[in-house]
Each structure stands twice: as C-alpha cells, then as structure tokens.
Design an enzyme around this catalytic site. Sequence first.
Site, short mmCIF file in Angstrom:
data_model
loop_
_atom_site.label_atom_id
_atom_site.label_comp_id
_atom_site.label_asym_id
_atom_site.label_seq_id
_atom_site.Cartn_x
_atom_site.Cartn_y
_atom_site.Cartn_z
N LYS A 54 6.43 -0.48 -0.21
CA LYS A 54 6.71 -1.91 -0.03
C LYS A 54 6.49 -2.66 -1.35
CE LYS A 54 5.63 -1.62 4.85
NZ LYS A 54 4.65 -1.77 5.92
N GLN A 98 -1.23 -4.30 7.08
CA GLN A 98 -0.72 -2.94 7.34
C GLN A 98 -1.40 -2.34 8.58
OE1 GLN A 98 1.84 -1.36 5.65
NE2 GLN A 98 1.65 0.22 7.22
N ASP A 121 6.44 -9.53 9.07
CA ASP A 121 6.63 -8.32 9.86
C ASP A 121 7.31 -8.63 11.20
OD1 ASP A 121 6.00 -5.84 8.84
OD2 ASP A 121 3.85 -6.01 9.22
#
Length: 296
Positions: A54, A98, A121
């Site tokens: 990422k 995460q 997200d």
Amino acid sequence: MSAKIIDGKKVSALTRDEVRQDVEDWMEAGNRAPFLQVVLIGNDPASDVYVGAKTRACKEVGIETDTMRLPDTISAKELKNTINKLNNDDSVDGILVQLPLPTHLSSHDVIESIDYRKDVDGFHPMNVGRLTVGQPSFQSCTPAGIFELLKHYSIPTKGKHAVVVGASNIVGRPVSILLSREESIGKATTTICHKYTKDLTQHTISADILVVAAGQPSLIRGEMVKEGVVVIDVGINRVADENKDKGYSLVGDCHFESVKEKASWITPVPGGVGPMTVAMLMKNTLLAAKKSIYPE
Ligand code: NAD
C-alpha cells in the site's frame, strides 16, 4: 472452453495511472498532496507485506503516507485516543487501520472510532449503510476493485445469477450488496453462501457470475461450475511449495486448472483481484482529500 484471463495487474496499473494524473492535477490547482495515515498494530508478517504494498503504491501515485507502528499491547482506550487525534488532524485525509487486530481489540469498535469521512477502507457502518441504500460512500476496496474489473472487461451483471461464496464484512457481504443493487452496475439476482450453506455445489453450479472469498484453497472445482461462468477468485492462500524459495505458493479459492476449462472469464491468483484492492485504496484516498464523497 478455456477461460480468458481477467488481468488485475493491467487494470490496476491503468487505475493507478489515472489516480497519479488526478493527484498531479489536484496539486497543480494549488492543493497539498493527499495524505494517508496507516496504523499498524503488532508484528503480523502478512500485515507487513500488505502495508508495504500500500505504501509503495502511494509513493507511485503521489500520495503521501506514514505508517504508525503501535505495540500489540496497546489498550483499546489508548488506540481510540490515537485515532481521535488523527480524526481531528486536518493534514490527514485517510486513515487505514490494518486488520487483523490483536485479539484483545474489537475491530468493530476500532473501525467505528475512525471518522467515516476518513474511512478510506470503507468499513465504517456509515459507509456500509450508505453503500447498502445506494448513497455516495467510500466503497470497500476489494469489492470496488472487483466492480472495476467487471466494468473494464464489459462483463454484464444485469439479470445474471451472481453467487458469492463468503459472507465477510470486508468482501463477500459488500460484494453481494453491490451486485444486488438496482444501480448502473448490479441488477443481478444474488445468492450469498457461507460455511453453513448446505450443498454448496447446488448454488455454484447455477452461477453466471461466481465470486469466491472464503479463504479455502481449491474449495471450488471445475465440476462445481457451469460452462461459461465468470469467476472472480478473491482468495489468497499460502500453500506449501518446496519448489519456491519462500517455501510456499499463493493460490486462490478455486482449483484454477479445472475451473478455467469451464469458465468464460477468470481472475488468476496472484495477479487478479489483489492488485485492484490497492489501486482502489489510492482512489479512495484521493476522494477523501478532495472531500468528494462528503463535501464540507
Ligand atoms: P473471512 O475469514 O472473514 O470470511 C470467510 C467467509 O467464507 C465466511 O463468511 C465463511 O463463512 C465463508 N466460508 C469459509 N469456508 C467456507 C466453505 N467451506 N464454504 C462456504 N463458505 C465458506 O475471510 P475474508 O477476509 O473475507 O477473506 C476471504 C479470502 O479472501 C481470504 O483468502 C483472504 O486472504 C482473501 N482476501 C483477498 C483480498 C484481495 O485483495 N484479493 C482482500 C481481502 C481478502
């Protein structure tokens, strides 16, 4: 029949190119670079790999990023305070915590503590709720990436029978919602299966579009699908492979060799859905910086 390959690497590169150009235009118009704050808790090696991918993609498209590493002993309260500071920091456009989290932390609570306007997200209930009712929202990156692939290859969903295997909050369920919405892309008759589904084959065999996100290598085999099915294999599983230096190979949830003989289109693993997830995160971070979803 041998399936045509849905090339996620290629489509992801195109998407990232678009984002890079948009970031350039955004900055030429006098704005600062978008900024993504990654929060990584503990020392999970797989999470390290995902965060690495990422942050590399961010650099490539001109998005600034920082990874805040926190110990796996952090308390729920300390984490909430940290996220609150990021919520209130105007220089932070997107926040990504995460997953998975250490077991003493509730992912529901942590996700809900993120300002939904920075939830790149797309996991916050506000974004999931708005997605469900067809309102603008941050769409979670893997489902959004799947739709980008279907769009790129002009694969129709309208009136088709879509079967989704896997009902997680981050992949299966949002994919099934998007497929069943009566929006520009969607309009499919949708079945969602999970580990309690009796006789999985009874469902998969009738799929025109089959999305598999179960985390079970070779769960779907050729004899479980019909001729011409479009297969989106989301699974990423490590299986032991002594021919590889790393000692393992990455495989999907489908038995690729047998399924590809029946399918019209199929995503490979690796190189299918995975690269799209990262590309859609870049897109969402830019949308957050531009305040496109939630104008002030
Ligand atoms: P999860 O473990 O949260 O959910 C798995 C789902 O599959 C559950 O709903 C479960 O009931 C269902 N399931 C499990 N075994 C089953 C079986 N035998 N039959 C039918 N259903 C079954 O997993 P997740 O986070 O949704 O991830 C699923 C897979 O997708 C994993 O391999 C993960 O690594 C991969 N993944 C890939 C990407 C990507 O970018 N390509 C992103 C996220 C997840």
